[in-house]
Design a protein around this motif. Structure first.
Motif: not given
Length: 238
Positions: A62-73, A92-99
């Motif tokens: 979760x932390x890794x995904x949020x760090x990635x999203x923060x860079x874009x935002x 969260x959208x990225x992770x849930x969709x990937x799963x």
């Protein structure tokens, strides 16, 4: 009325035995089903085993995904607090969709880089398409325009309307088959069709703005509801 046991596919025989024993004993708990999913494999191709202590904590992912999203935002012209909020829901959208977007019966590799992607066949792409559709309506409202009856003329409009008409049957199919990847695929097709429509058919400055605003509104509703069924929240700015 319906009891679902969700585990990985290696426990299929166990549940079949349990169901058979329950039936022979005369026990009934409605419609009991084992819903198997494929094994989660590490980068070495071997299954993750929770008992050996080598799994990756969900918090780290979760932390890794949020760090990635923060860079874009961070590249967007948004206040800092709003950037944090958007980054949270986008990650969260990225992770849930990937799963959920893969066939649950197949094994898949745990790859944080792929799971946190924000471009292409991803949850954030669907969020962006929904936000774009909503933004057209918001901009039109400032000019005193609102959606009216749809008058389908172009091939892009036709494709969008036909896809929207499939939505109820897709949801029913997913409920019956318990295969959420089918809804993911449908929403990606809808987002792609909306993008083609948006690029080919001027809405506010077009010949029939009320008609095309109706198609924007329809697309936004389908995407928002479909994402909601996947547990993915839309965002007010992106």
């Amino acid at each position: 009325e319906r009891v679902l046991y969700i585990t990985d596919s290696r426990q299929a025989q166990h549940f079949q035995q349990v169901f058979n024993v329950a039936e022979q004993a005369g026990w009934s708990a409605g419609e009991a089903e084992h819903v198997p999913f494929g094994m989660v494999l590490g980068t070495d191709g071997k299954p993750y085993r929770s008992r050996d202590g080598k799994t990756v904590p969900l918090e780290e992912l979760l932390d890794e995904a949020e760090a990635q999203a923060r860079k874009v935002v961070a590249t967007r012209a948004l206040p800092h607090e709003e950037q944090e909020d958007v980054a949270h829901w986008v990650s969260l959208a990225a992770l849930k969709y990937a799963d959920l977007s893969g066939d649950r019966g197949k094994d898949y590799h745990y790859d944080p880089q792929l799971m946190t992607q924000l471009q292409g066949d991803t949850g954030p792409y669907l969020q962006y398409a929904e936000r774009r559709a909503r933004a057209v309506g918001e901009k039109a409202a400032l000019r005193g325009l609102k959606a009216g009856a749809a008058n389908v003329q172009t091939k892009e409009e036709r494709e969008l309307v036909l896809l929207a008409s499939e939505y109820p049957s897709v949801v029913l199919e997913v409920a019956q088959t318990l295969q959420p990847h089918r809804l993911c695929t449908y929403l990606q097709r809808t987002a792609s069709a909306f993008t083609k429509f948006y690029e080919a058919c001027p809405v506010i400055d077009g010949p029939e703005p009320e008609s095309r605003l109706a198609l924007c509104e329809l697309s936004a509703k389908v995407l928002e509801q479909g994402l909601g069924l996947l547990g993915i929240r839309t965002v007010s700015r992106m």
